[in-house]
Structure formats: C-alpha cells, structure tokens
Design an enzyme around this catalytic site. Structure first.
Site, short mmCIF file in Angstrom:
data_model
loop_
_atom_site.label_atom_id
_atom_site.label_comp_id
_atom_site.label_asym_id
_atom_site.label_seq_id
_atom_site.Cartn_x
_atom_site.Cartn_y
_atom_site.Cartn_z
N GLY A 153 36.32 26.37 14.44
CA GLY A 153 37.26 25.45 14.23
C GLY A 153 37.72 25.92 13.32
O GLY A 153 39.46 25.78 12.97
N TYR A 154 37.53 25.39 12.36
CA TYR A 154 38.00 24.55 10.74
C TYR A 154 38.64 26.14 10.69
O TYR A 154 39.71 25.90 10.17
CB TYR A 154 36.68 24.53 9.71
CG TYR A 154 37.47 23.65 8.26
CD1 TYR A 154 38.74 22.60 9.29
CD2 TYR A 154 37.35 24.03 7.59
CE1 TYR A 154 39.16 22.44 7.87
CE2 TYR A 154 37.75 23.58 6.51
CZ TYR A 154 38.56 22.61 6.57
OH TYR A 154 39.50 21.70 4.64
#
Length: 238
Positions: A153-154
């Site tokens: 996600g990052y």
C-alpha cells in the site's frame, strides 16, 4: 546557499524531515510557511524560526482537506507575499503484510501521500505562477521507485506521487514551475515510531542529511533542473 528574500512553504513541518528542512532554510535566510496536523509541534518549530530572526506563518493543516490547504496558502500569501519553493514533506506509512492490509489502511495512505500532494501543489501553483514560478519538491522516497516487503500500500501511494509529479512537471513547465523528486532511503525520523517492523535506525540517513538534500534541490537556479535525486544510507549503496 542563500535564500534571503525567498518564501518556503513546507508541509509536515512539525517533525522529522519537514522540521529539519524548515530550520535549515531559516538559517539560510528564508521566511517559512509551515503546515502540520499537530498544533503544538508546529508552534514549537515556529518559535525556533522566529528566534533566528525570520518571518514564519504556521497554520495547523490537514493536507487532505482542500479548504484547510486553501486557507494555509492564503495566509502565506497574505503574510509573506509569495511562494518560491514548496516542500511536500507530509506523509504517513503503514507497513504490514499484504494480506493483512485493510482498505482503510490503503485509503489513508492514498489520501495523505497522494491527495495531500495534489491539493497543496494545485493550490500553491497559481500563486507561484504570479511571481514567476518556483520549485516544488516532492519526497516519494526510495519506495516510490522500488518495492519492499510489507509495503504494497505504501509503495502504491509513493509510486503514485512519482508518476503524478512527472506529469505535473509537463503541465506546469510553461508556468515556470520546476519539480524535483527526492528518493531517500531509510531516514531515522518519527515515521518509524509507530512501525512494528524491525529496522536498524542507527544505520539510516539522519533528518539533517535529508534536509541538506532538500536545500540542495531548492538552490538550483537558471536553466538547470534537478529532476531526481537518490540518497541512500551507506549500507544500501546502489
């Protein structure tokens, strides 16, 4: 590097890289506009800048909120008169295995890391154009160009910043606005305070080293543009 007469707008200015950069710009003659979510952190940094004899505007701001960003930029123009450099240093990271990552985790990172940069740049750019342009410095970090375990996600949010910045540079080059991407390796900042992953913070870059790179990027004048810079800890060379 002399930034006398320049106004530097920094998000995430209450702690970490943003704070270090704000103080370095002030020591080199700049006036500074600071945004952060935590008012106490913000006012502490503002006090340090005033003690250096520089003007400062400090506005508690959630960069995901367009109205708050608009108010912050308006206060900067009203009190400092212009914006020469934007440093988008606000960001969050949630690192966990992909199958444990929640929709809420992803939405939060996309909101802060991507929409925050979008909001600040889109609101500040017209004001920068009025005074001949300037420089926007975005910090996707090394995970905006490379992958890492537990960072799906990052990485998604930071790769988005990289792509958006490259496209914004094409759209705004005739406005006199130049863009720099800073791909830092691990930086020993408060980012890691809430991260469960085991890391060797003593082998990371310091926030001072990161801030030096930001000042270097902002110091380019004339026809030169520092498009991208990769700065890694010595333990992670190449």
């Amino acid at each position: 590097m002399d930034f006398t007469g320049k106004v530097i707008l920094i998000t995430g200015g209450g702690r970490g890289i943003g704070r270090a950069a704000a103080l370095k710009f002030a020591r080199h003659g700049a006036d500074v506009a600071l945004a952060a979510r935590t008012a106490a952190d913000l006012e502490a940094v503002a006090g340090e800048i005033r003690a250096l004899g520089r003007r400062v505007v400090a506005v508690p701001t959630d960069t995901t909120n367009r109205e708050q960003v608009t108010a912050f930029v308006a206060a900067t123009i009203s009190q400092l008169g212009r914006i020469d450099v934007v440093v988008n240093a606000a960001g969050i990271g949630i690192l966990k295995p992909f199958l444990e990552l929640t929709e809420a985790d992803l939405d939060r990172m996309l909101a802060v890391n991507v929409r925050g940069v979008f909001n600040v740049t889109q609101v500040a750019a017209p004001e920068m154009t009025k005074t001949g342009g300037g420089i926007v410095i975005n910090i996707p970090g090394i995970l905006g160009r490379a992958a890492m375990m537990q960072a799906a996600g990052y990485c998604a949010s930071k790769f988005a910043v990289t792509g958006m910045t490259r496209a914004m540079a094409l759209d705004l080059k005739r406005n006199g606005i130049r863009f720099t991407l800073l791909h830092f390796g691990g930086v020993d900042s408060p980012f890691w305070d809430t991260i469960a992953m085991r890391v060797q913070r003593d082998r990371m870059l310091s926030v001072e080293e990161a801030a030096n790179a930001i000042l270097f990027a902002a110091s380019h004048t004339g026809n030169g543009v520092l498009n991208e810079l990769v700065l890694q800890p010595e333990s992670h060379q190449m």
